[in-house]
Design a protein around this motif. Structure first.
Motif, PDB file in Angstrom:
ATOM      1  N   PHE A 378      37.648  38.355  48.181  1.00  0.00           N
ATOM      2  CA  PHE A 378      37.380  37.955  46.798  1.00  0.00           C
ATOM      3  C   PHE A 378      37.572  36.452  46.617  1.00  0.00           C
ATOM      4  CE2 PHE A 378      39.774  36.863  42.907  1.00  0.00           C
ATOM      5  CZ  PHE A 378      38.724  36.897  41.996  1.00  0.00           C
ATOM      6  N   LEU A 379      38.658  35.903  47.178  1.00  0.00           N
ATOM      7  CA  LEU A 379      38.917  34.469  47.034  1.00  0.00           C
ATOM      8  C   LEU A 379      37.837  33.640  47.730  1.00  0.00           C
ATOM      9  CD1 LEU A 379      42.786  34.407  47.584  1.00  0.00           C
ATOM     10  CD2 LEU A 379      41.539  34.218  45.433  1.00  0.00           C
ATOM     11  N   GLY A 385      31.379  30.308  45.155  1.00  0.00           N
ATOM     12  CA  GLY A 385      30.529  30.339  43.961  1.00  0.00           C
ATOM     13  C   GLY A 385      29.529  31.468  43.966  1.00  0.00           C
ATOM     14  N   GLU A 386      29.892  32.631  44.530  1.00  0.00           N
ATOM     15  CA  GLU A 386      28.952  33.736  44.630  1.00  0.00           C
ATOM     16  C   GLU A 386      28.909  34.601  43.374  1.00  0.00           C
ATOM     17  OE1 GLU A 386      29.738  36.005  48.105  1.00  0.00           O
ATOM     18  OE2 GLU A 386      29.549  34.312  49.483  1.00  0.00           O
ATOM     19  N   PHE A 387      29.830  34.411  42.439  1.00  0.00           N
ATOM     20  CA  PHE A 387      29.839  35.222  41.222  1.00  0.00           C
ATOM     21  C   PHE A 387      28.937  34.584  40.162  1.00  0.00           C
ATOM     22  CE2 PHE A 387      33.974  36.183  43.206  1.00  0.00           C
ATOM     23  CZ  PHE A 387      33.852  37.555  43.289  1.00  0.00           C
ATOM     24  N   ILE A 393      33.682  38.340  37.813  1.00  0.00           N
ATOM     25  CA  ILE A 393      34.913  37.831  38.418  1.00  0.00           C
ATOM     26  C   ILE A 393      36.104  38.689  38.012  1.00  0.00           C
ATOM     27  CG2 ILE A 393      36.516  35.886  38.444  1.00  0.00           C
ATOM     28  CD1 ILE A 393      34.165  34.015  38.228  1.00  0.00           C
ATOM     29  N   ALA A 394      36.165  39.054  36.721  1.00  0.00           N
ATOM     30  CA  ALA A 394      37.294  39.854  36.245  1.00  0.00           C
ATOM     31  C   ALA A 394      37.337  41.211  36.938  1.00  0.00           C
ATOM     32  CB  ALA A 394      37.193  40.039  34.731  1.00  0.00           C
ATOM     33  N   ALA A 395      36.163  41.838  37.109  1.00  0.00           N
ATOM     34  CA  ALA A 395      36.125  43.148  37.777  1.00  0.00           C
ATOM     35  C   ALA A 395      36.547  43.030  39.236  1.00  0.00           C
ATOM     36  CB  ALA A 395      34.723  43.741  37.669  1.00  0.00           C
ATOM     37  N   ALA A 396      36.037  42.003  39.932  1.00  0.00           N
ATOM     38  CA  ALA A 396      36.381  41.820  41.347  1.00  0.00           C
ATOM     39  C   ALA A 396      37.861  41.466  41.504  1.00  0.00           C
ATOM     40  CB  ALA A 396      35.504  40.737  41.971  1.00  0.00           C
ATOM     41  N   ALA A 397      38.411  40.673  40.573  1.00  0.00           N
ATOM     42  CA  ALA A 397      39.827  40.308  40.637  1.00  0.00           C
ATOM     43  C   ALA A 397      40.724  41.529  40.426  1.00  0.00           C
ATOM     44  CB  ALA A 397      40.139  39.234  39.597  1.00  0.00           C
ATOM     45  N   ALA A 398      40.327  42.407  39.505  1.00  0.00           N
ATOM     46  CA  ALA A 398      41.109  43.626  39.289  1.00  0.00           C
ATOM     47  C   ALA A 398      41.081  44.519  40.521  1.00  0.00           C
ATOM     48  CB  ALA A 398      40.567  44.378  38.074  1.00  0.00           C
ATOM     49  N   LEU A 511      36.975  30.244  35.505  1.00  0.00           N
ATOM     50  CA  LEU A 511      36.975  30.638  36.915  1.00  0.00           C
ATOM     51  C   LEU A 511      35.612  30.452  37.555  1.00  0.00           C
ATOM     52  CD1 LEU A 511      39.208  33.852  36.799  1.00  0.00           C
ATOM     53  CD2 LEU A 511      39.847  31.534  37.459  1.00  0.00           C
ATOM     54  N   LEU A 512      34.547  30.383  36.747  1.00  0.00           N
ATOM     55  CA  LEU A 512      33.223  30.131  37.312  1.00  0.00           C
ATOM     56  C   LEU A 512      33.119  28.723  37.904  1.00  0.00           C
ATOM     57  CD1 LEU A 512      30.886  31.780  34.657  1.00  0.00           C
ATOM     58  CD2 LEU A 512      31.120  32.444  37.046  1.00  0.00           C
ATOM     59  N   GLU A 513      34.014  27.802  37.483  1.00  0.00           N
ATOM     60  CA  GLU A 513      33.973  26.433  37.969  1.00  0.00           C
ATOM     61  C   GLU A 513      34.881  26.219  39.172  1.00  0.00           C
ATOM     62  OE1 GLU A 513      34.899  23.856  34.736  1.00  0.00           O
ATOM     63  OE2 GLU A 513      33.090  24.325  33.607  1.00  0.00           O
ATOM     64  N   VAL A 514      35.497  27.287  39.681  1.00  0.00           N
ATOM     65  CA  VAL A 514      36.389  27.144  40.830  1.00  0.00           C
ATOM     66  C   VAL A 514      35.641  26.595  42.040  1.00  0.00           C
ATOM     67  CG1 VAL A 514      37.712  28.462  42.534  1.00  0.00           C
ATOM     68  CG2 VAL A 514      38.073  28.861  40.111  1.00  0.00           C
ATOM     69  N   SER A 515      34.410  27.067  42.255  1.00  0.00           N
ATOM     70  CA  SER A 515      33.647  26.616  43.424  1.00  0.00           C
ATOM     71  C   SER A 515      33.347  25.124  43.332  1.00  0.00           C
ATOM     72  CB  SER A 515      32.342  27.406  43.527  1.00  0.00           C
ATOM     73  OG  SER A 515      31.543  27.218  42.373  1.00  0.00           O
ATOM     74  N   HIS A 516      33.084  24.636  42.121  1.00  0.00           N
ATOM     75  CA  HIS A 516      32.794  23.213  41.958  1.00  0.00           C
ATOM     76  C   HIS A 516      34.039  22.369  42.235  1.00  0.00           C
ATOM     77  CE1 HIS A 516      30.511  19.773  40.658  1.00  0.00           C
ATOM     78  NE2 HIS A 516      31.388  19.484  39.727  1.00  0.00           N
TER      79      HIS A 516
END
Length: 768
Positions: A378-379, A385-387, A393-398, A511-516
């Motif tokens: 997941f990380l 940036g695949e999400f 992201i919330a579903a995958a994190a859970a 969290l969508l900006e984590v990849s950037h």
């Protein structure tokens, strides 16, 4: 004593007699299971191989369609037919064509590596680059078994009509792989001689093999694809020599769909479109696995049944059977069984409940064992940036049990220094140990960072904000993170002589900006290699100001994906972020501002050309709104106009989704209205008819109607039962069967639950 002895003898004798039946049946089942397993495996293998073949043929058809679209491109046709005068070259035309064809690689992974060769310019156009000398392209992308002269004469200078070059070893920059090559000369109506242009699509064999990975993952076998001439197109799990021996073996019949060869079941299918041959091998021991399990379970159940039978006989003889009768009464109530046969019900309770407990424990242990791998995956997806949306992201994190204290934070990268260019086994083992030590030390410092490995010498850490959103201060958060990593670097060097360098990207707001932020941390690490002596470097401290505007490609792609998902809030926030970054931190010239606005308008116009918007009545209105955005307006006005357009685009997507959802629900209702009388009508049957997953249609039906599918089905059945009860044409048992219930008992319980009274009472009330 006489009574107890009689009961005991009868129980014991009956168990011994019944014990013979499952033993014989188990042996027959074991023998039968071999044939059944083989037939099912063949059917599943053929189905999966056919599905993979259809997908591969569809992908190849898309590649061919791509060349046809290029043939219709007016700008490319202009370049092909231009006459070169001296050294003058149409640089803008070449750039314009490159810009137009670049998005194709995002729609099909078969189009990730392709180029267009213009013979009049002697230039090669590829994604993001133009090679005005083919030799330069050959230096980076070449066939290992083909010289430069052979490559030119075979690929560039010959006429090609939808030709496919078989599998060849290939060098992609420094990566060694094998590829299949599709070649088409332009224009399409040319038949011989040198063509004005040639389109060459280089398809990585890994992309083809991935379409067949399901067979390998499920059975652990092998797959092989060959063309009409017998040349290999793709192979996995088998080497070239073994595949050649198979094709030449006289005992192997290539016309048969399935046959045993050595220790494998070989499935063979042929393509009607291009005469390609698809083969898959399933090991014999995999086919026999289920049959062996049946044999083992037969003996286990037989032995357990004997012991349980003796114990049950003693208990029934010397103790009363009230607890067992209570359990059987509960089962009778829930499953609607009218009679009790004693032993069978007891076996059902004892065997299935214990099996359920064992299965649940095994599943729980397996999930706990897989959880670290799921979290790491997941990380890695989050950093890459695949999400596409925050909900995803919330579903995958859970699922991965990854908790974020805040949506804001920073991404940091730790590099273990001193190992650059060293890749021996000993060095890799040492780096693995060093990564584990560093991550453990970071956890012992009290941090709640989420960490994953990036390569052999780097660790990426996602550092969420430690304070609430209303108390958040970027400067304070940076100081906390800097203090933590300074302690880490000091302790790592002092205790283990591990020298670390840390780099950090800018603040991510969601969290969508984590990849950037991760990409910025990587750039900062590269900057630290040659221009900074510090152990901790922040992106803002190393970033050199430029006169250009800020609108990177990954931001554009995420904006497009967000609008496609219909997420208005996130799309508007992204537009606002881009405008702020170009106004707060930069002083753009008029030309740069015009280019930025032009790029933003271009992004929105790309979306309008897609099918979802072409069919909308607002397409022309939205296009006029996009064109009317003026770069001369203030930044706040431009931001407001673009956000309004983005909001309208998301509205179109949301409207189409809502309409499609309602249509699917109506189809489900129609299917239930026709099939409600089938007692085997289940959620699986409904999902099979809808050609969608069970969980998807269950959630969709609940969202649209605010009712569960099972409750709706029960309501439909009871409504029809009520109509039949108003007449005297059928008995209650006959009505139960007609409306889809397996037993009259379960029908009576359902009718009373819905209507509040029993069916017989309802009929009496109608007569009154």
């Amino acid at each position: 004593m006489t009574k107890h002895s009689t009961i005991f003898r009868k129980f014991l004798v009956s168990y011994l007699i019944i014990l013979i039946i499952p033993s014989i049946a188990g042996f027959v089942s074991y023998r039968t299971s071999i044939e059944v397993t083989q037939s099912v495996s063949i059917e599943n293998g053929v189905t999966q191989l056919e599905r993979s073949k259809e997908i591969l043929e569809r992908r190849m058809a898309e590649v061919e369609g791509f060349t046809r679209q290029l043939a219709l491109n007016p700008d490319l046709n202009t370049l092909m037919n231009e006459k070169i005068e001296g050294d003058k070259e149409n640089v803008y035309g070449i750039w314009n064509v490159m810009r137009q064809v670049m998005p194709f690689s995002q729609t099909n992974d078969f189009l990730q590596n392709y180029f267009i060769y213009l013979s009049n310019y002697d230039v090669i156009l590829s994604q993001g680059s133009a090679y005005f000398r083919p030799e330069h392209y050959y230096d980076n992308f070449r066939y290992n078994d083909m010289s430069l002269a052979e490559w030119k004469s075979t690929v560039l200078d010959q006429h090609h009509g939808s030709e496919i070059m078989p599998l060849r070893p290939f060098t992609n920059n420094t990566k060694q792989t094998s590829v299949v090559t599709y070649m088409q000369s332009l224009p399409l109506d040319s038949f011989s001689g040198t063509s004005p242009a040639t389109v060459v699509v280089i398809i990585d064999e890994e992309n083809i093999s991935s379409l067949l990975s399901g067979l390998e993952e499920r059975y652990g076998g092998w797959t092989h694809i060959s063309d009409a001439q017998g040349n290999t197109v793709s192979l996995h799990g088998i080497d070239e020599k073994a595949a050649l021996l198979l094709s030449r073996d006289a005992s192997f019949d290539p016309a048969k769909v399935s046959q045993f060869y050595n220790n494998d079941l070989v499935i063979t299918i042929h393509s009607d479109k291009n005469d390609w041959v698809y083969q898959a091998g399933i090991p014999r021991h995999v086919l026999m696995e289920n049959a062996n399990q049946i044999r083992t379970m037969t003996w286990l159940v037989t032995g357990a049944a004997l012991l349980l039978g003796l114990l049950a006989g003693l208990l029934l003889a010397y103790r009363n059977s009230v607890p067992i009768n209570r359990l059987l009464g509960v089962m009778k109530e829930h499953f609607g069984k009218e009679g009790i046969t004693g032993r069978n019900e007891f076996d059902f309770l004892q065997g299935n409940i214990s099996r359920m407990i064992t299965s649940n424990r095994h599943l729980e242990n397996e999930l706990n064992r897989q959880l670290p791998l799921v979290r790491d995956g997941f990380l890695k997806r989050l950093i890459a940036g695949e999400f596409q949306s925050g909900e995803e992201i919330a579903a995958a994190a859970a699922q991965a049990d990854a908790h974020f204290q805040s949506q804001q934070g920073f991404v940091g990268m730790l590099r273990i220094n001193g190992y650059s260019g060293m890749d021996s086994v000993e060095i890799l083992n040492e780096l693995t140990a060093a990564r584990l030590i560093v991550k453990q030390m970071l956890l012992e410092l009290g941090s709640d960072f989420l960490m994953t490995d990036l390569g052999s010498d780097r660790i990426v850490a996602i550092c969420p904000a430690t304070r609430e959103e209303n108390e958040f201060e970027e400067k304070t958060e940076r100081e906390i993170i800097t203090d933590t990593f300074e302690k880490l670097i000091e302790l790592a060097y002092r205790d283990y002589k591990i020298h670390l360098t840390a780099s950090f990207g800018e603040l991510f707001q969601t969290l969508l900006e984590v990849s950037h932020s991760s990409e910025q941390a990587k750039q900062t690490m590269d900057y630290a290699d040659y221009d900074n002596k510090q152990s901790i470097v922040w992106f803002g401290d190393s970033h050199l100001e430029t006169a250009t505007y800020y609108y990177p490609l990954d931001i554009e792609q995420r904006l497009i994906s967000t609008i496609r998902a219909g997420d208005r809030e996130e799309a508007g926030r992204m537009v606002q972020s881009v405008i702020e970054k170009n106004t707060d931190n930069r002083q753009l010239s008029i030309e740069m501002k015009q280019q930025l606005v032009g790029e933003l308008k271009g992004t929105l116009l790309k979306l309008l050309d897609q099918k979802a918007f072409l069919e909308s009545e607002l397409q022309l209105t939205l296009k006029n709104q996009i064109v009317s955005v003026q770069a001369s307006n203030p930044a706040a006005v431009i931001q407001e106009e673009i956000i309004a357009i983005v909001d309208a685009l998301c509205g179109v997507i949301s409207s189409k989704k809502s309409h499609a959802h309602i249509q699917i629900v109506e189809e489900i209702k129609q299917f239930i209205a026709v099939s409600y009388g089938d007692p085997e009508l289940t959620l699986y049957r409904i999902s099979e008819n809808s050609e969608r997953p069970e969980k998807y249609i269950s959630q969709l039906f609940k969202e649209v109607t605010d009712t569960n599918i099972s409750d709706y089905l029960e309501m439909v059945r009871i409504e029809h039962a009520s109509e039949l009860l108003r007449t005297n044409a059928y008995t209650v048992d006959e009505i139960a069967e007609r409306v889809g219930y397996n037993s009259a008992h379960s029908f009576r319980r359902a009718f009373k639950r819905v209507m509040g009274i029993a069916p017989s009472s309802y009929r009496q009330s109608i007569k009154i």
